[in-house]
Design an enzyme around this catalytic site. Sequence first.
Site, mmCIF file in Angstrom:
data_model
loop_
_atom_site.group_PDB
_atom_site.id
_atom_site.type_symbol
_atom_site.label_atom_id
_atom_site.label_comp_id
_atom_site.label_asym_id
_atom_site.label_seq_id
_atom_site.Cartn_x
_atom_site.Cartn_y
_atom_site.Cartn_z
ATOM 1 N N ARG A 61 -12.905 15.887 -33.971
ATOM 2 C CA ARG A 61 -12.253 16.965 -33.232
ATOM 3 C C ARG A 61 -12.705 18.272 -33.879
ATOM 4 O O ARG A 61 -11.962 18.943 -34.570
ATOM 5 C CB ARG A 61 -10.725 16.835 -33.271
ATOM 6 C CG ARG A 61 -10.179 15.581 -32.648
ATOM 7 C CD ARG A 61 -10.005 15.611 -31.131
ATOM 8 N NE ARG A 61 -11.197 15.454 -30.364
ATOM 9 C CZ ARG A 61 -11.207 15.283 -29.040
ATOM 10 N NH1 ARG A 61 -10.099 15.260 -28.347
ATOM 11 N NH2 ARG A 61 -12.320 15.162 -28.381
ATOM 12 N N PHE A 104 -18.942 15.212 -26.411
ATOM 13 C CA PHE A 104 -18.573 14.353 -27.536
ATOM 14 C C PHE A 104 -18.464 12.887 -27.156
ATOM 15 O O PHE A 104 -18.640 12.012 -27.998
ATOM 16 C CB PHE A 104 -17.237 14.827 -28.132
ATOM 17 C CG PHE A 104 -16.155 14.954 -27.101
ATOM 18 C CD1 PHE A 104 -15.996 16.138 -26.407
ATOM 19 C CD2 PHE A 104 -15.328 13.887 -26.808
ATOM 20 C CE1 PHE A 104 -15.019 16.250 -25.426
ATOM 21 C CE2 PHE A 104 -14.346 13.993 -25.836
ATOM 22 C CZ PHE A 104 -14.196 15.175 -25.139
ATOM 23 N N TYR A 133 0.830 -1.202 0.000
ATOM 24 C CA TYR A 133 0.000 0.000 0.000
ATOM 25 C C TYR A 133 0.866 1.254 0.000
ATOM 26 O O TYR A 133 0.556 2.230 -0.686
ATOM 27 C CB TYR A 133 -0.943 0.022 1.209
ATOM 28 C CG TYR A 133 -1.959 1.140 1.079
ATOM 29 C CD1 TYR A 133 -3.164 0.928 0.427
ATOM 30 C CD2 TYR A 133 -1.676 2.432 1.542
ATOM 31 C CE1 TYR A 133 -4.072 1.964 0.239
ATOM 32 C CE2 TYR A 133 -2.570 3.466 1.360
ATOM 33 C CZ TYR A 133 -3.775 3.226 0.715
ATOM 34 O OH TYR A 133 -4.651 4.244 0.527
HETATM 35 C C1 P71 Z 1 -6.669 11.746 -26.837
HETATM 36 C C2 P71 Z 1 -6.739 11.868 -25.369
HETATM 37 C C3 P71 Z 1 -7.752 11.059 -24.611
HETATM 38 C C4 P71 Z 1 -9.031 11.791 -24.729
HETATM 39 C C5 P71 Z 1 -9.378 12.716 -23.770
HETATM 40 C C6 P71 Z 1 -10.519 13.464 -23.931
HETATM 41 C C7 P71 Z 1 -11.295 13.304 -25.065
HETATM 42 C C8 P71 Z 1 -10.972 12.371 -26.010
HETATM 43 C C9 P71 Z 1 -9.823 11.621 -25.836
HETATM 44 C C10 P71 Z 1 -5.834 13.094 -23.539
HETATM 45 C C11 P71 Z 1 -5.041 14.182 -23.110
HETATM 46 C C12 P71 Z 1 -4.245 14.931 -24.030
HETATM 47 C C13 P71 Z 1 -3.533 16.027 -23.589
HETATM 48 C C14 P71 Z 1 -2.722 16.843 -24.535
HETATM 49 C C15 P71 Z 1 -4.330 15.679 -21.376
HETATM 50 C C16 P71 Z 1 -5.064 14.583 -21.761
HETATM 51 C C17 P71 Z 1 -5.870 13.870 -20.731
HETATM 52 N N1 P71 Z 1 -5.967 12.792 -24.814
HETATM 53 N N2 P71 Z 1 -3.590 16.378 -22.278
HETATM 54 O O1 P71 Z 1 -5.981 12.574 -27.465
HETATM 55 O O2 P71 Z 1 -4.176 14.609 -25.328
HETATM 56 O O3 P71 Z 1 -5.233 12.692 -20.379
HETATM 57 O O4 P71 Z 1 -6.845 10.929 -21.146
HETATM 58 O O5 P71 Z 1 -4.977 10.399 -19.563
HETATM 59 O O6 P71 Z 1 -6.921 11.700 -18.787
HETATM 60 O O7 P71 Z 1 -7.270 10.817 -27.373
HETATM 61 P P1 P71 Z 1 -6.049 11.354 -19.961
#
Ligand code: P71
Length: 473
Positions: free
Chosen positions: A398, A465, A88
Amino acid sequence: MTQERPSSLHTMGQQHGRRSWAEPWKIKMVEPLKVTTREQRVTALEEAGYNTFLLRSDDVYIDLLTDSGTSAMSDRQWAGMMLGDEAYAGSRNFYHLDAAIKRFYGYAYMVPTHQGRGAEHLISQTLIKAGDHIGGNMYFTTTRLHQELAGATFHDVILDVAHDPQDLHPFKGNVDLAKVEALIERYGAAQIPYISLAATVNMAGGQPVSMANARELKALLDRHGIRLMLDATRLVENALFIQEREEGYADKSIAEICLEFCSLTDGAWMSAKKDNLVNIGGWLAVNDYSVFEELRNLVVVYEGLHTYGGLAGRDMEALAIGIEESMQDEHIRSRVGQVRYLGELLTEWDIPIVQPIGGHAIFLDARRFYPQLAQDLFPAQTLAAELYLDSGIRSMERGIASAGRNAETGDHNRPKLELTRLTIPRRVYTQAHMDVVAESVKACFDARDAARGLDMAYEPKYLRFFQARFTPR
Ligand code: P71
């Protein structure tokens, strides 16, 4: 770190100055893919409300929804999973992870989180107070939402050219310093806890930020006592663009470039599911001990003890190994090389995509694909649906659906970029799969005049979305 990149670490093609980006690995285990009929795809898409997030992956042939958590781990990472210390508190894998982040990203203190948005939540709650303002080089969905939920208003401070899919600026992710200065002038430094810098910029098409831009931004913010916080999710990909395009970096290793970039920032959050080659995980790292103390207080409330932050010991071990693998020059060249291979095929066939080709994905320009569709008819969502119907390829919208609604007016946010993303997982698909994808995009392009668009039939309150449903016109 220079000793880590003798020329033998380049691909065979690169050693000879040839074009090959061949993978620096071979395949040891395979996962069968399922091929469906058009009839099955029509039914599956209707059941999913024309939203690719709602498809079952069993109904997908080539899954380009995201590069997040979809990478293949190496034999070394899988071996590391067997070394999980599931204590843990104080797991030995935590110390391995902590050392890897210090070595490759250079930050003094870190907490693990279950994924990127866990880290975004903690940093936003720690640094932002109600009424604050955050500037960022284009919004990202979860990042902006966490900033808003903490009470801030988000302002886009990226170069204008980032919103133009055809502009060939080599560092389209750069921050427009004049926009930052205007923000400071308007709201005052006391109301701007940090500037949020993503490298590369996901929503702009995987576009990089130059070292020079980061350095100038840091100097500007230092003059005003404002922090610079990095979204390091795809920093390794960003480092390749710096190595290739920025003067003075051709002979520096990817690891050296990443370390230098991070040294210009005060901390970073990370979705380790991308660059860091794991299926789940994230982290948050800072240099300021007092900020770290607050993060460590909060992580136990929302994620888990500060030495596991929502991850199993085995996950932290795979992550520590993944960080090291992700920094190898030959890995990142082949990863981005594969993305470019697909992009170059589509470019040869005059298919409208965001240029220059970015690091993690090809973004189809749905506005130029379907000039007959108004943005309120969800052109990018329409294209994602058509691609799936054609060949079972799953992509991601997107555009206007992702951009959500304006919190004050309730109207759609209408982004300039209306894109359908073909996101390439790391170390998963082959060059032949890329050919299948290119041919399917071409078929949809040839049939573009028939597209009629979609209406939104169900709209969730947050991050719509993910779960929205659509009906065809
Ligand atoms: C991607 C994702 C995952 C995602 C998130 C939200 C909507 C659709 C898909 C996640 C990111 C990212 C950047 C630059 C933070 C996150 C969040 N991307 N910053 O591109 O691209 O991280 O998903 O691990 O929570 O498909 P997390």
